[in-house]
Structures are given as C-alpha cells and as structure tokens.
Design a protein around this motif. Structure first.
Motif, PDB file in Angstrom:
ATOM      1  N   ALA A  76      70.597  54.158  27.459  1.00  0.00           N
ATOM      2  CA  ALA A  76      69.909  52.876  27.384  1.00  0.00           C
ATOM      3  C   ALA A  76      68.430  53.100  27.681  1.00  0.00           C
ATOM      4  O   ALA A  76      68.067  53.419  28.819  1.00  0.00           O
ATOM      5  CB  ALA A  76      70.508  51.900  28.380  1.00  0.00           C
ATOM      6  N   GLY A  77      67.606  52.963  26.651  1.00  0.00           N
ATOM      7  CA  GLY A  77      66.177  53.198  26.834  1.00  0.00           C
ATOM      8  C   GLY A  77      65.920  54.647  27.157  1.00  0.00           C
ATOM      9  O   GLY A  77      66.281  55.539  26.402  1.00  0.00           O
ATOM     10  N   ASN A  78      65.316  54.882  28.314  1.00  0.00           N
ATOM     11  CA  ASN A  78      65.047  56.264  28.698  1.00  0.00           C
ATOM     12  C   ASN A  78      65.956  56.712  29.850  1.00  0.00           C
ATOM     13  O   ASN A  78      65.589  57.573  30.633  1.00  0.00           O
ATOM     14  CB  ASN A  78      63.575  56.441  29.081  1.00  0.00           C
ATOM     15  CG  ASN A  78      63.222  55.694  30.351  1.00  0.00           C
ATOM     16  OD1 ASN A  78      63.927  54.778  30.752  1.00  0.00           O
ATOM     17  ND2 ASN A  78      62.138  56.090  30.979  1.00  0.00           N
ATOM     18  N   GLN A  79      67.153  56.124  29.938  1.00  0.00           N
ATOM     19  CA  GLN A  79      68.109  56.539  30.950  1.00  0.00           C
ATOM     20  C   GLN A  79      69.434  56.902  30.314  1.00  0.00           C
ATOM     21  O   GLN A  79      69.832  56.312  29.311  1.00  0.00           O
ATOM     22  CB  GLN A  79      68.333  55.427  31.973  1.00  0.00           C
ATOM     23  CG  GLN A  79      67.133  55.183  32.858  1.00  0.00           C
ATOM     24  CD  GLN A  79      67.543  54.771  34.245  1.00  0.00           C
ATOM     25  OE1 GLN A  79      68.537  54.089  34.407  1.00  0.00           O
ATOM     26  NE2 GLN A  79      66.775  55.189  35.223  1.00  0.00           N
ATOM     27  N   VAL A  80      70.090  57.887  30.900  1.00  0.00           N
ATOM     28  CA  VAL A  80      71.432  58.266  30.475  1.00  0.00           C
ATOM     29  C   VAL A  80      72.358  58.070  31.675  1.00  0.00           C
ATOM     30  O   VAL A  80      72.033  58.460  32.792  1.00  0.00           O
ATOM     31  CB  VAL A  80      71.481  59.717  29.933  1.00  0.00           C
ATOM     32  CG1 VAL A  80      71.034  60.724  30.956  1.00  0.00           C
ATOM     33  CG2 VAL A  80      72.864  60.061  29.446  1.00  0.00           C
ATOM     34  N   ILE A  81      73.489  57.408  31.424  1.00  0.00           N
ATOM     35  CA  ILE A  81      74.471  57.128  32.474  1.00  0.00           C
ATOM     36  C   ILE A  81      75.793  57.772  32.052  1.00  0.00           C
ATOM     37  O   ILE A  81      76.312  57.481  30.974  1.00  0.00           O
ATOM     38  CB  ILE A  81      74.662  55.615  32.666  1.00  0.00           C
ATOM     39  CG1 ILE A  81      73.331  54.962  33.023  1.00  0.00           C
ATOM     40  CG2 ILE A  81      75.721  55.330  33.722  1.00  0.00           C
ATOM     41  CD1 ILE A  81      73.329  53.464  32.902  1.00  0.00           C
ATOM     42  N   VAL A  82      76.326  58.643  32.879  1.00  0.00           N
ATOM     43  CA  VAL A  82      77.607  59.300  32.626  1.00  0.00           C
ATOM     44  C   VAL A  82      78.624  58.673  33.578  1.00  0.00           C
ATOM     45  O   VAL A  82      78.414  58.643  34.791  1.00  0.00           O
ATOM     46  CB  VAL A  82      77.517  60.825  32.843  1.00  0.00           C
ATOM     47  CG1 VAL A  82      78.857  61.476  32.592  1.00  0.00           C
ATOM     48  CG2 VAL A  82      76.444  61.426  31.968  1.00  0.00           C
ATOM     49  N   ARG A  83      79.720  58.159  33.005  1.00  0.00           N
ATOM     50  CA  ARG A  83      80.753  57.498  33.804  1.00  0.00           C
ATOM     51  C   ARG A  83      82.081  58.223  33.606  1.00  0.00           C
ATOM     52  O   ARG A  83      82.566  58.349  32.491  1.00  0.00           O
ATOM     53  CB  ARG A  83      80.897  56.035  33.386  1.00  0.00           C
ATOM     54  CG  ARG A  83      81.927  55.268  34.216  1.00  0.00           C
ATOM     55  CD  ARG A  83      81.975  53.805  33.853  1.00  0.00           C
ATOM     56  NE  ARG A  83      82.264  53.566  32.442  1.00  0.00           N
ATOM     57  CZ  ARG A  83      83.494  53.500  31.931  1.00  0.00           C
ATOM     58  NH1 ARG A  83      84.540  53.681  32.696  1.00  0.00           N
ATOM     59  NH2 ARG A  83      83.663  53.266  30.644  1.00  0.00           N
ATOM     60  N   PHE A  84      82.651  58.704  34.710  1.00  0.00           N
ATOM     61  CA  PHE A  84      83.960  59.344  34.678  1.00  0.00           C
ATOM     62  C   PHE A  84      85.032  58.291  34.943  1.00  0.00           C
ATOM     63  O   PHE A  84      84.800  57.322  35.664  1.00  0.00           O
ATOM     64  CB  PHE A  84      84.046  60.465  35.718  1.00  0.00           C
ATOM     65  CG  PHE A  84      83.285  61.693  35.314  1.00  0.00           C
ATOM     66  CD1 PHE A  84      83.908  62.704  34.621  1.00  0.00           C
ATOM     67  CD2 PHE A  84      81.938  61.815  35.600  1.00  0.00           C
ATOM     68  CE1 PHE A  84      83.208  63.833  34.220  1.00  0.00           C
ATOM     69  CE2 PHE A  84      81.226  62.937  35.212  1.00  0.00           C
ATOM     70  CZ  PHE A  84      81.865  63.948  34.522  1.00  0.00           C
ATOM     71  N   GLN A  85      86.220  58.489  34.381  1.00  0.00           N
ATOM     72  CA  GLN A  85      87.296  57.516  34.561  1.00  0.00           C
ATOM     73  C   GLN A  85      87.826  57.518  35.981  1.00  0.00           C
ATOM     74  O   GLN A  85      88.224  56.496  36.500  1.00  0.00           O
ATOM     75  CB  GLN A  85      88.432  57.781  33.568  1.00  0.00           C
ATOM     76  CG  GLN A  85      88.072  57.408  32.164  1.00  0.00           C
ATOM     77  CD  GLN A  85      89.231  57.612  31.211  1.00  0.00           C
ATOM     78  OE1 GLN A  85      90.280  58.100  31.585  1.00  0.00           O
ATOM     79  NE2 GLN A  85      89.012  57.230  29.970  1.00  0.00           N
ATOM     80  N   GLU A  86      87.835  58.686  36.589  1.00  0.00           N
ATOM     81  CA  GLU A  86      88.290  58.769  37.973  1.00  0.00           C
ATOM     82  C   GLU A  86      87.543  59.891  38.662  1.00  0.00           C
ATOM     83  O   GLU A  86      86.979  60.769  38.024  1.00  0.00           O
ATOM     84  CB  GLU A  86      89.802  58.991  38.060  1.00  0.00           C
ATOM     85  CG  GLU A  86      90.283  60.217  37.311  1.00  0.00           C
ATOM     86  CD  GLU A  86      91.794  60.313  37.291  1.00  0.00           C
ATOM     87  OE1 GLU A  86      92.305  61.223  37.944  1.00  0.00           O
ATOM     88  OE2 GLU A  86      92.421  59.477  36.631  1.00  0.00           O
ATOM     89  N   ASN A  87      87.531  59.838  39.987  1.00  0.00           N
ATOM     90  CA  ASN A  87      86.808  60.834  40.770  1.00  0.00           C
ATOM     91  C   ASN A  87      87.644  62.111  40.851  1.00  0.00           C
ATOM     92  O   ASN A  87      88.752  62.107  41.358  1.00  0.00           O
ATOM     93  CB  ASN A  87      86.527  60.282  42.174  1.00  0.00           C
ATOM     94  CG  ASN A  87      85.623  61.210  42.958  1.00  0.00           C
ATOM     95  OD1 ASN A  87      85.231  62.271  42.485  1.00  0.00           O
ATOM     96  ND2 ASN A  87      85.305  60.821  44.158  1.00  0.00           N
ATOM     97  N   LYS A  88      87.097  63.181  40.329  1.00  0.00           N
ATOM     98  CA  LYS A  88      87.778  64.482  40.353  1.00  0.00           C
ATOM     99  C   LYS A  88      87.087  65.426  41.344  1.00  0.00           C
ATOM    100  O   LYS A  88      86.962  66.611  41.079  1.00  0.00           O
ATOM    101  CB  LYS A  88      87.748  65.109  38.956  1.00  0.00           C
ATOM    102  CG  LYS A  88      88.475  64.313  37.917  1.00  0.00           C
ATOM    103  CD  LYS A  88      89.947  64.484  38.102  1.00  0.00           C
ATOM    104  CE  LYS A  88      90.660  63.849  36.924  1.00  0.00           C
ATOM    105  NZ  LYS A  88      92.074  63.982  37.003  1.00  0.00           N
TER     106      LYS A  88
END
Length: 161
Positions: A76-88
C-alpha cells in the motif's frame, strides 16, 4: 563546340553514391556505442553455478512448506505488510526482496520489522509499478516464500512455495 566539364567533386551524383555507405558507417558506429552501454541482465555466464543456486533456492521453499508457513503481503503506497496466518515462532525481522523482471538495477531488499503477533511492516524506497517478483525470508535464510505481482494492486498477494 566546347563543353566544359566540372570536376568530379563538384557534381551531385558522386556525393549521392557516397552518402549511402557513409550513413551506414555512422549508423553502425552509433549502434556499437549504444550497445556498449546496455549490458543484458538476463544472460548468465556460469550455467552450472546458477543451476546449483536454483536447487538451493528450491530447498528453502521446501523448508517453508515443511514448516507449514502461510502468508500474504499487501503493498500500500510505499509500505509492504506481510501477514502470517499463525505465529510460527518467527523472529523480529524478515527480509523482503523485490526483483524486477527485466531490469536488475531496480532490484532492492527491505527489512520488515514485527508489528504485532503475525504482522511485519517495511517502508519501500518508492511507490512501485509494473511486474515484480517478491521473496520473503527470515533473517538467517532458513526458508523462503515467493510471489509475483503486477503493481499497484489493491488486494493482498498470497505468498507461496
């Protein structure tokens, strides 16, 4: 009756005939000059070494599959967001690599910091457009996830093996 002939260099037809090879010679020189400055990025010198590196990369993708890592990324714009489904039990930082399909000079790497339990956020150097390959890995490069995206995009991009 006397006709005075002009010298050959004062007539038009020799210059017309010489113009074709002269223009071709100048154009060839210009083409050589342009090609010296444009090295192709897609040509590989050592195919064996490149093949071994590809096998190493495949092992890192297999490792991500064995760890059952599932993630998406949002740019989004000049940011990248990485989202994991669960905490590993992931670390505090991730490496997010951006590879342009044809221009290696545009490639760059950013470090994403943990922002919450399953989110990682990084700031990009600029807003991206065009086709990009993304590779997400941990700090120690034990595993990798990848995706290909046509940017800008409004929805999340799934990362796979």
């Amino acid at each position: 009756m006397s006709t005075v002939q002009k010298a050959w260099y004062k007539q038009v037809w020799p210059w017309v005939l010489l113009a074709f090879p002269l223009v071709s010679f100048i154009k060839a020189g210009h083409t050589i000059y342009v090609m010296q400055g444009a090295n192709p990025d897609l040509v590989v010198d050592d195919y064996y070494k490149e093949g071994r590196a590809i096998n190493m990369n495949l092992a890192l993708y297999r490792e991500a599959a064995l760890r059952n890592l599932h993630a998406t990324t949002l740019i989004a714009g000049n940011q990248v967001i990485v989202r994991f489904q669960e905490n590993k039990t992931l670390g505090q930082h991730l490496k997010v690599e951006f590879f342009h399909n044809t221009i290696a000079a545009k490639d760059f790497v950013v470090t994403a910091e943990r922002s919450g339990e399953n989110l990682y956020v990084a700031t990009l150097p600029s807003t991206l457009s065009g086709k990009w390959n993304l590779i997400v890995s941990d700090e120690h490069k034990d595993w990798k996830l990848r995706a290909t995206a046509m940017l800008p995009v409004q929805q999340e991009i799934p990362l796979g093996y």
